[in-house]
Design a protein around this motif. Structure first.
Motif, PDB file in Angstrom:
ATOM      1  N   ARG A 194      -1.202   7.051  -9.919  1.00  0.00           N
ATOM      2  CA  ARG A 194      -1.939   7.717  -8.844  1.00  0.00           C
ATOM      3  C   ARG A 194      -3.429   7.414  -8.920  1.00  0.00           C
ATOM      4  O   ARG A 194      -4.082   7.195  -7.889  1.00  0.00           O
ATOM      5  CB  ARG A 194      -1.701   9.222  -8.917  1.00  0.00           C
ATOM      6  N   GLU A 195      -3.961   7.383 -10.133  1.00  0.00           N
ATOM      7  CA  GLU A 195      -5.385   7.090 -10.293  1.00  0.00           C
ATOM      8  C   GLU A 195      -5.689   5.658  -9.853  1.00  0.00           C
ATOM      9  O   GLU A 195      -6.692   5.404  -9.171  1.00  0.00           O
ATOM     10  CB  GLU A 195      -5.792   7.301 -11.754  1.00  0.00           C
ATOM     11  N   LYS A 245      -5.830   5.140  -6.052  1.00  0.00           N
ATOM     12  CA  LYS A 245      -7.045   5.587  -5.362  1.00  0.00           C
ATOM     13  C   LYS A 245      -8.013   4.434  -5.131  1.00  0.00           C
ATOM     14  O   LYS A 245      -8.758   4.428  -4.142  1.00  0.00           O
ATOM     15  CB  LYS A 245      -7.730   6.680  -6.181  1.00  0.00           C
ATOM     16  N   HIS A 246      -8.016   3.475  -6.048  1.00  0.00           N
ATOM     17  CA  HIS A 246      -8.966   2.369  -5.952  1.00  0.00           C
ATOM     18  C   HIS A 246      -8.532   1.308  -4.931  1.00  0.00           C
ATOM     19  O   HIS A 246      -9.282   0.375  -4.669  1.00  0.00           O
ATOM     20  CB  HIS A 246      -9.147   1.719  -7.321  1.00  0.00           C
ATOM     21  N   HIS A 247      -7.322   1.448  -4.404  1.00  0.00           N
ATOM     22  CA  HIS A 247      -6.801   0.429  -3.493  1.00  0.00           C
ATOM     23  C   HIS A 247      -6.365   1.025  -2.153  1.00  0.00           C
ATOM     24  O   HIS A 247      -5.698   0.340  -1.373  1.00  0.00           O
ATOM     25  CB  HIS A 247      -5.609  -0.287  -4.132  1.00  0.00           C
ATOM     26  N   ASP A 248      -6.715   2.295  -1.932  1.00  0.00           N
ATOM     27  CA  ASP A 248      -6.286   2.967  -0.705  1.00  0.00           C
ATOM     28  C   ASP A 248      -4.773   2.856  -0.554  1.00  0.00           C
ATOM     29  O   ASP A 248      -4.242   2.598   0.533  1.00  0.00           O
ATOM     30  CB  ASP A 248      -6.997   2.363   0.515  1.00  0.00           C
ATOM     31  N   GLU A 289      -0.729   4.439  -1.612  1.00  0.00           N
ATOM     32  CA  GLU A 289      -0.008   5.700  -1.759  1.00  0.00           C
ATOM     33  C   GLU A 289       1.122   5.516  -2.765  1.00  0.00           C
ATOM     34  O   GLU A 289       1.872   4.543  -2.695  1.00  0.00           O
ATOM     35  CB  GLU A 289       0.566   6.144  -0.416  1.00  0.00           C
ATOM     36  N   HIS A 294       0.808  -1.210   0.000  1.00  0.00           N
ATOM     37  CA  HIS A 294       0.000   0.000   0.000  1.00  0.00           C
ATOM     38  C   HIS A 294       0.848   1.270   0.000  1.00  0.00           C
ATOM     39  O   HIS A 294       0.292   2.372  -0.034  1.00  0.00           O
ATOM     40  CB  HIS A 294      -0.945   0.016   1.207  1.00  0.00           C
TER      41      HIS A 294
END
Length: 345
Positions: free
Chosen positions: A205-206, A209-212, A214, A183
């Protein structure tokens, strides 16, 4: 220097060429209408036989009619990335089979050198294929006002281009790493003026977002082995459990540095590259990477350029080349216990 007009001698049929080559007429049709749909070896075999039998087209000018030929310039950002070797080979093979002289130029990642070369080439060649350009869209369109231009790995309004969908591959990399429990993922960035790097970073980056997850950006780095080693040190300070590299050259340089530091791959950190260059499957450990075909990109771009010579329709043509993630031993589950101090040892 004049460029060839489209012309055919109809008495030489595709069926006759197919019989002489021992292949199906449909294969000959694909090769002579869109060479990217067959292998380079098959295209060259069919093209050679077609010329011998007296079949002529804009993509197959007579071998001894040099007045009908032109010169194609291929501009690449460097000659250190093995991926570009494949691209050069594809472009050169397409140009030579069609009877064009092929001129290779490297800009050494310098926007000013690139600009100078493009200005000079626009006065001396019949068309230019430019790979991962560092100059502005306006500058590229200015060159295209003087000579046909096809861009590889960048989209520019009003210009033809071949776009390798590595952002899709980058998103696949994030999906895969997330499935392994990662993550916090470092992204080792490429050259500062690289359009490919920018769109790939945006895709990472997009997807995160779907996997929480960074994405931690690191650098910009020249795509070389030594820069990869320097990038490995920066990754080690990031507390990331996985790293996606701009290309395989950087990733392979990092693997060596991780070994020197005693950082185990993939037990301590997972590593993913991009391009699947020759050798990426043979390093230790074998490199997980985004796989694409440089040869196909070079061949496609040059085929588009020759097509502009052959027709009066100069409308921009954009081709997207698919990619996929090739999983090897450099990636694994996130460590159960992991601290920043362990990574920095």
């Amino acid at each position: 220097m004049a460029v060839p007009e489209r012309r055919h001698q109809r008495h030489v049929t595709l069926t006759a060429i197919a019989q002489a080559c021992g292949v199906a007429p449909s294969t000959v049709s694909r090769a002579l209408s869109n060479p990217n749909r067959v292998s380079t070896a098959m295209y060259e075999r069919i093209a050679r036989k077609a010329r011998e039998m007296g079949y002529f087209s804009a993509l197959l000018p007579q071998a001894d009619d040099w007045r009908a030929h032109g010169t194609i310039g291929l501009v690449v950002p460097n000659l250190t990335n093995p991926f570009l070797y494949d691209l050069v080979r594809g472009s050169q093979g397409q140009a030579q089979t069609a009877g064009y002289f092929h001129l290779l130029v490297s800009t050494d990642e310098s926007p000013s050198v690139e600009s100078t070369w493009l200005t000079d080439l626009a006065r001396t060649v019949n068309g230019i294929v430019i790979v991962s350009p560092r100059t502005t869209d306006e500058a590229l369109r200015s060159v295209a006002d003087a000579v046909p231009v096809v861009v590889v790995n960048r989209q520019v309004d009003s210009l033809s281009s071949v776009v390798i969908d590595t952002p899709v591959g980058a998103a696949q990399a994030v999906d895969y790493l997330s499935s392994l429990g990662h993550h916090r993922v470092a992204y080792v960035r490429g050259p500062e003026n690289s359009w490919t790097d920018r769109v790939r970073y945006a895709a990472l980056r997009e997807a995160a977002k779907h996997h929480d997850a960074e994405i931690v950006p690191i650098g910009a780095f020249h795509p070389s082995l030594s820069a990869g080693a320097a990038a490995a040190d920066a990754v080690s300070l990031s507390a990331a459990t996985a790293a996606v590299f701009f290309n395989d050259t950087l990733a392979i340089g990092a693997l060596g540095r991780f070994r020197e530091r005693g950082v185990r791959v993939p037990e301590d950190i997972s590593v993913i590259g991009c391009d699947d260059i020759f050798g990426s499957a043979f390093v230790t450990p074998p490199l997980t990477t985004v796989t694409t075909s440089g040869e196909r990109a070079g061949r496609t771009a040059t085929e588009i350029l020759i097509g502009h010579f052959a027709t009066k329709d100069h409308a921009p043509r954009v081709e997207h080349l698919a990619v996929h993630l090739t999983v090897r031993a450099s990636t694994g589950p996130v460590p159960a216990e992991r601290t920043a101090s362990e990574l920095q040892r």
